[in-house]
Design an enzyme around this catalytic site. Sequence first.
Site: not given
Length: 344
Positions: A14, A58, A91, A279-280
């Site tokens: 970006t 990108d 990203d 996953q935390c």
Amino acid sequence: MERPRILLIYTGGTIGMIKNRQTGTLQPIDFENLRQHVPELKELDYEIRAHQFQPPIDSSDMRPALWAQLVHIIAQRYDDFDGFVILHGTDTMAYTASALSFMLEGLRKPVILTGSQLPIGVLRTDGKENLIGAIELAAATDSQGRPMVPEVTVYFGSLLLRGNRSTKASAERFEAFASYNFPPLATVGININYNQSAILHSDPFRPLIPHVEMDNSVIAITLFPGIRPQIIEHVFEMPDIRGIILRTYGSGNAPQQPWLLNALRNATDDGKVVVNITQCDAGAVEMGLYETGNQLLRAGVVSGGDMTVECAVTKLMYLLAQGLPPDEVRRLMAQSLAGEVTEQ
Ligand code: ASP
């Protein structure tokens, strides 16, 4: 005093995009346009050279071959520059930062990734501050002339984070990156405050060892209630898979179902490396804490401690490409190579 020499590597993202008036989508612009949008760059008394990816990408299109390209560029021009600033889409920035932290072994110069949430040509852009801040940080030295932060880092929203501890935490806010398990290496306000004790310094007598091989026969699997045994079994049995990042619950817990433990045991016996991360966002895997974690240990799963998923995936790619026996890869996954994990 010589002027600091900085190499800007523009990969895309970006920060260097412009709006296509017909389609309304953002498209990459030429790097020279980026310089026109930041006339302040000329005011810095630095020697700034630029290298642009052709074509700019990108960052969703980032891949190991392009990490190798970045490693080549930095290694070839390592002695000519004091610091490197990589302009990158947000990203996958944390993946690239993690990968480079392993691929640039023995790094003793700053390699700072930055980007922006709004294109640099837009009035309220965060790109200018991020770019100028990153260049200043890459040029900063101590009283002995040594670089302040000789690591791979991410600079975004006034925080300088260790690259392999960073994660994209917001698709909206200018403070887009977070490092949940490790403090910022520097905070930029009116002054730049360095967190000296957190900054890593490589052995000054070791040369830079660039690595360009990454083995992408890995997969990251997020557990969820109701996940189908057949899918897990199928993926674990795939001959193309050599490494599995298992994103478990809480402090490293998984269902205590025989099908899962068998699939894990079989994968380990097959020479696959299975790494347990949580996953935390914050905190670490502690497999000895609950019986569920203990069962994973017995099935040959290794703890990924407090590593981010971006770090665990790229570290596994890096280690698998070294031609090491699976047990050695397992041992090194739990060990800090570039400050990426808090050793337990
Ligand atoms: N999609 C863009 C990219 O990652 C978003 C950004 O630059 O922040 O390349």
